[in-house]
Design a protein around this motif. Sequence first.
Motif, PDB file in Angstrom:
ATOM      1  N   VAL B  81       0.831  -1.208   0.000  1.00 29.34           N
ATOM      2  CA  VAL B  81       0.000   0.000   0.000  1.00 29.34           C
ATOM      3  C   VAL B  81       0.868   1.262   0.000  1.00 29.34           C
ATOM      4  N   GLY B  82       1.902   1.260   0.825  1.00 33.24           N
ATOM      5  CA  GLY B  82       2.760   2.441   0.912  1.00 33.24           C
ATOM      6  C   GLY B  82       3.362   2.785  -0.434  1.00 33.24           C
ATOM      7  N   LEU B  83       3.856   1.753  -1.131  1.00 37.23           N
ATOM      8  CA  LEU B  83       4.498   1.991  -2.422  1.00 37.23           C
ATOM      9  C   LEU B  83       3.480   2.517  -3.426  1.00 37.23           C
ATOM     10  N   VAL B  84       2.302   1.893  -3.448  1.00 38.36           N
ATOM     11  CA  VAL B  84       1.261   2.323  -4.385  1.00 38.36           C
ATOM     12  C   VAL B  84       0.919   3.780  -4.124  1.00 38.36           C
ATOM     13  N   ASN B  85       0.722   4.120  -2.846  1.00 36.53           N
ATOM     14  CA  ASN B  85       0.389   5.500  -2.507  1.00 36.53           C
ATOM     15  C   ASN B  85       1.466   6.463  -2.970  1.00 36.53           C
ATOM     16  N   ALA B  86       2.720   6.092  -2.724  1.00 31.91           N
ATOM     17  CA  ALA B  86       3.826   6.976  -3.073  1.00 31.91           C
ATOM     18  C   ALA B  86       3.873   7.185  -4.583  1.00 31.91           C
ATOM     19  N   VAL B  87       3.677   6.110  -5.362  1.00 33.12           N
ATOM     20  CA  VAL B  87       3.691   6.239  -6.814  1.00 33.12           C
ATOM     21  C   VAL B  87       2.538   7.131  -7.273  1.00 33.12           C
ATOM     22  N   LEU B  88       1.380   6.897  -6.685  1.00 35.98           N
ATOM     23  CA  LEU B  88       0.212   7.705  -7.069  1.00 35.98           C
ATOM     24  C   LEU B  88       0.458   9.176  -6.754  1.00 35.98           C
ATOM     25  N   ALA B  89       1.089   9.447  -5.620  1.00 32.45           N
ATOM     26  CA  ALA B  89       1.371  10.836  -5.254  1.00 32.45           C
ATOM     27  C   ALA B  89       2.266  11.474  -6.301  1.00 32.45           C
ATOM     28  N   ILE B  90       3.222  10.710  -6.787  1.00 29.35           N
ATOM     29  CA  ILE B  90       4.125  11.255  -7.801  1.00 29.35           C
ATOM     30  C   ILE B  90       3.377  11.521  -9.101  1.00 29.35           C
ATOM     31  N   ILE B  91       2.507  10.593  -9.477  1.00 27.77           N
ATOM     32  CA  ILE B  91       1.748  10.799 -10.719  1.00 27.77           C
ATOM     33  C   ILE B  91       0.873  12.045 -10.601  1.00 27.77           C
ATOM     34  N   ASP B  92       0.268  12.239  -9.413  1.00 27.68           N
ATOM     35  CA  ASP B  92      -0.528  13.453  -9.214  1.00 27.68           C
ATOM     36  C   ASP B  92       0.346  14.689  -9.348  1.00 27.68           C
ATOM     37  N   ARG B  93       1.539  14.623  -8.795  1.00 29.13           N
ATOM     38  CA  ARG B  93       2.430  15.768  -8.860  1.00 29.13           C
ATOM     39  C   ARG B  93       2.822  16.057 -10.323  1.00 29.13           C
ATOM     40  N   ILE B  94       3.042  15.002 -11.083  1.00 26.64           N
ATOM     41  CA  ILE B  94       3.372  15.182 -12.511  1.00 26.64           C
ATOM     42  C   ILE B  94       2.225  15.900 -13.208  1.00 26.64           C
ATOM     43  N   SER B  95       1.019  15.488 -12.893  1.00 26.19           N
ATOM     44  CA  SER B  95      -0.149  16.107 -13.517  1.00 26.19           C
ATOM     45  C   SER B  95      -0.235  17.589 -13.154  1.00 26.19           C
ATOM     46  N   GLN B  96       0.020  17.913 -11.869  1.00 25.39           N
ATOM     47  CA  GLN B  96       0.012  19.316 -11.441  1.00 25.39           C
ATOM     48  C   GLN B  96       1.055  20.117 -12.195  1.00 25.39           C
ATOM     49  N   MET B  97       2.237  19.533 -12.299  1.00 28.08           N
ATOM     50  CA  MET B  97       3.332  20.237 -12.952  1.00 28.08           C
ATOM     51  C   MET B  97       2.995  20.495 -14.407  1.00 28.08           C
ATOM     52  N   ALA B  98       2.371  19.493 -15.063  1.00 30.03           N
ATOM     53  CA  ALA B  98       1.987  19.675 -16.461  1.00 30.03           C
ATOM     54  C   ALA B  98       1.025  20.858 -16.575  1.00 30.03           C
ATOM     55  N   ASP B  99       0.084  20.947 -15.652  1.00 29.57           N
ATOM     56  CA  ASP B  99      -0.860  22.069 -15.668  1.00 29.57           C
ATOM     57  C   ASP B  99      -0.118  23.391 -15.514  1.00 29.57           C
ATOM     58  N   ALA B 100       0.828  23.413 -14.586  1.00 29.25           N
ATOM     59  CA  ALA B 100       1.560  24.652 -14.318  1.00 29.25           C
ATOM     60  C   ALA B 100       2.404  25.048 -15.526  1.00 29.25           C
ATOM     61  N   ILE B 101       3.015  24.067 -16.171  1.00 30.53           N
ATOM     62  CA  ILE B 101       3.832  24.366 -17.356  1.00 30.53           C
ATOM     63  C   ILE B 101       2.949  24.961 -18.436  1.00 30.53           C
ATOM     64  N   ASP B 102       1.768  24.369 -18.589  1.00 25.82           N
ATOM     65  CA  ASP B 102       0.846  24.832 -19.614  1.00 25.82           C
ATOM     66  C   ASP B 102       0.432  26.278 -19.337  1.00 25.82           C
ATOM     67  N   ALA B 103       0.164  26.590 -18.060  1.00 25.62           N
ATOM     68  CA  ALA B 103      -0.293  27.926 -17.701  1.00 25.62           C
ATOM     69  C   ALA B 103       0.883  28.894 -17.618  1.00 25.62           C
ATOM     70  N   GLY B 104       2.087  28.408 -17.809  1.00 28.51           N
ATOM     71  CA  GLY B 104       3.259  29.274 -17.773  1.00 28.51           C
ATOM     72  C   GLY B 104       3.614  29.719 -16.366  1.00 28.51           C
ATOM     73  N   GLN B 105       3.149  29.007 -15.371  1.00 25.76           N
ATOM     74  CA  GLN B 105       3.462  29.384 -13.996  1.00 25.76           C
ATOM     75  C   GLN B 105       4.709  28.656 -13.511  1.00 25.76           C
ATOM     76  N   ASP B 106       5.160  29.061 -12.332  1.00 20.34           N
ATOM     77  CA  ASP B 106       6.239  28.317 -11.711  1.00 20.34           C
ATOM     78  C   ASP B 106       5.687  26.975 -11.276  1.00 20.34           C
ATOM     79  N   LEU B 107       6.560  26.004 -11.218  1.00 20.17           N
ATOM     80  CA  LEU B 107       6.098  24.683 -10.810  1.00 20.17           C
ATOM     81  C   LEU B 107       5.609  24.744  -9.369  1.00 20.17           C
ATOM     82  N   PRO B 108       4.477  24.136  -9.110  1.00 27.87           N
ATOM     83  CA  PRO B 108       3.852  24.266  -7.783  1.00 27.87           C
ATOM     84  C   PRO B 108       4.620  23.500  -6.701  1.00 27.87           C
TER      85      PRO B 108
END
Lengths: 148, 792
Positions: B81-108
């Motif tokens: 469970v811990g590993l799955v959660n950690a991987v999922l957290a990273i994927i969420d962070r990647i998604s956030q970063m993609a949004d920020a890159i698109d909006a031209g903002q600093d990475l969150p």
Amino acid sequence: MMDELLVMTVIAGRRAAFRAVEVQAVIEIEIIHPVPRAPDFIAGLTALRSQSLTVIDCRRSLGLAGDSAADSRAAVVEVGGHPYALLVDTVEDVVEARSAPHPVPGGLGAAWERVGIGMIETDAEPALLVDIAKMVAGPDQAIRGLAA
Amino acid sequence: MDDLLAEFVAETREMLEAIAGEIVAWEADPADRARLDGIFRFVHTVKGNCGFFDFPRLEKLSHAAESVLAEVRAGRRVPDVGLVNAVLAIIDRISQMADAIDAGQDLPGTGDDDLIAALEPDATEAEGDGVGAAASGATMQDDTNEKTIGAHQTVTPRSIRLPVELLDRVMSGISDMVLARNDLARRLRDAGAQPTIDGPFERLTGILTDVREAVTRMRMQRIEHLYNALPRLVRDLSADLGKQVMIDLEGGDVELDREMIEMIRDPVTHIIRNAIDHGIETPATRLAAGKREIGLLSFAARQSGNKITITITDDGRGLDLAKLASKAVAAHIVSQREADEMSRNQLQQLIFEPGLSTADTVSNVSGRGVGMDVVRANLEKIGGTIQVRSKAGEGTLFILEIPLTLSIVAGLTVGAEGQRFAIPRSYVEEIVHGAAASLEYSTVGDSELVTFRGKRIACLSLANVLGMTRGQSVRGKTLVLVRLGSGDLFAVAVDRIYDHEDLVVKPLAPAVMATGVYAGTTLLDDGSPILMLDMPTIAQQNGLVSEVRLRPASVEPEDVEVSEKTRPVMLFVGIDGRRRAMDMDIVRRIDIAPVAAIDIEGARAQIVIDGEILPLVGAYGGAMPADKLKLLRLSDGTCELAYAVREVSDAAVIDSAIVPAGADDDLIEGVTLIGGEPVGIIDGMKLFARHGSPPQSSVPLVCRLPAADGWARTMLEPLVKAAGYRLAASDDEAADVTILMENDDAETSDHDGQIICLHADAEAPVSTADRIYRYDRDALLGALRTARGGRP
């Protein structure tokens, strides 16, 4: 299957019928451009309007010797998305079927068995209803292998 | 760059959308191998894409997740469970970063390290006492908040999406209209002139041409769009890995479906990464193996019928089949017994299996054995295929075949035994008339060979190949030289050449297709159907395809001896009316250009051909023709030149001695007798040394200007740039040329490259070799030119 329209033809001297719904047109073939290395039942290519048709020699598709080209008329059909012209001895008429196709007592003989759906009655004499997909497919691999 | 970035974001989002379901399913069942592979591919692709852009955080995150998932794939970690959660957290962070890159903002946000730390096995163990769980739980909480904010900023794209089927239908409708028009044109011609109909018909033709062009453009793109990014990618990768790699791109004008280009971009990138990382050896290893220290990566695209073939070749160490087999056994893909029984070819195909890699060390670039399974999966999705051929120590060849639903092919129509056939023009290297004196036929066994320009190549009679004749000799017939995507060259003998035509290729009936020698059928303008030949299959059926394409062989120094014996040249008459010979090797082709395209300024002549500016040589000493000018297009591999000629005479071979030329024209290497007449031989080496200029896309030389000098910025900078230099971006960047002001106090020790010293002494505005007066423009340009002399 009563009242179905049939295109009556003569193939290798025998009366053969195609379902009219499957025949798009009957055309006069002017020139056939041969296809080197193709099996012998493929007479070649011909042009119909802006399409290129593969011409099937029905007599050879049955594995019979001789040429069908007595009359240069052919039935245009489409099988698997590809347009074909079926070269027959003669194209006679469009008639109404008077019966459903039924087996022929005593069978059709080796050549006709593969393509025949069954005997069908018309106002004149009976005819053999032909499966165009099998006609287009040509003789079986085994026969083709022997011919090659 | 913005386009690329937008593409990156769009692609990342698309993938996120696609794997959203997978993630949930994987969470429910962490042992599910297929889901795991899907998620793994996602992080791997993100990591790969980060290589293009400068997103170290994103790269670090995806690399960390990939490492952990690789462990799981290899069975070394259990997905708890811990590993799955950690991987999922990273994927969420990647998604956030993609949004920020698109909006031209600093990475969150920060705290990437926490996310990465949570992947560690001890972090999951610590989960027992609640610390790890709290940490990753908290991060995820943050992520969800930030994600909702990000979602609002997603911008709607300004284009519309259409189903490909619809475009296909429109396209095939237009093609039919073109054929119907041709048919109508023929009937109108037969019927004689009819002014009332001919006018509107002409108009219809014009409109149809426009529409056809537009529709074609709607879907098609030159493969150049894919090629453009490659030199940079190769350069960066090889620099990272301490290797030297040269890239050779061929067939950039092959057009292919826009969507297809996008679909093959990733696979191609993966193959390049692998080739440079694993295939091509380090310069030292290469030298030790007797190879040139610079590795060669070549690309060739060809179109045939409804397929595009792309071949990617490297001349590296090839696949290590033994290692591949043992890895496959270790990864339980095949059993030892199966591996032992596999053929060479089957073993090579193992590289497409998921979870297999021959790399010993995992690098940042590639080497986890994804890549090739992803490549194959992506290609198969679009109905393509990929094959690999390799020879240990000699190189690896990948052949990608991609379908074209419908295509307009430039074809050459040829005749054999009175019948016409079409050959896709992309395969046609050259047409040679059989009676040409430069041909030499020989028959070895049953094979006929022809010697052309010092090379012995196989020669097939088309009529024999098609079974129309048996044992027909190729002698005296017209030869079409065919070069396949794999680089194999052979000649096809035909009775005659008809024409070049654009052909709308339609598929053939299965029974005709089964012959294997045809790729499709097409109608000519006169309404007659002809068959398009499938050149690769014909070559294969006649045993003319080699295992691995070995292009470098033709440029290896060993060949010098052979080529000196028979040095093929092209004879021509120059503008000055004198007979000259040019080495055939550097002649790319003969062109005709309007005289208006020439631009002569002082001693420098240039010509514009196909939107490119080429140096023009040989345009002196005689009157120019009135409107059109014949040109020899010359190339030494990197530079291109145009050489103006009055008349091209023939190909010939130098067999008598070369008498060194006098000093009057130093571009002449010497004079020899050809056919009893003296002919001046152009010295190709000097020609390029003097006139060759690098193509516009190449990396420019770097020049450093005196820092913080107003005059340098306003006066010098434009001049230096116009001379083809790039200004040094920072003080640390190595410069090829440094320009100094004489009164400059700067330390001279840290100046690199050549030094040009300027003085401002208006009293003595004289320039010498090492001191140039700062307004002596000609001397300065001369010095800059000399500085680049070392580079072509």
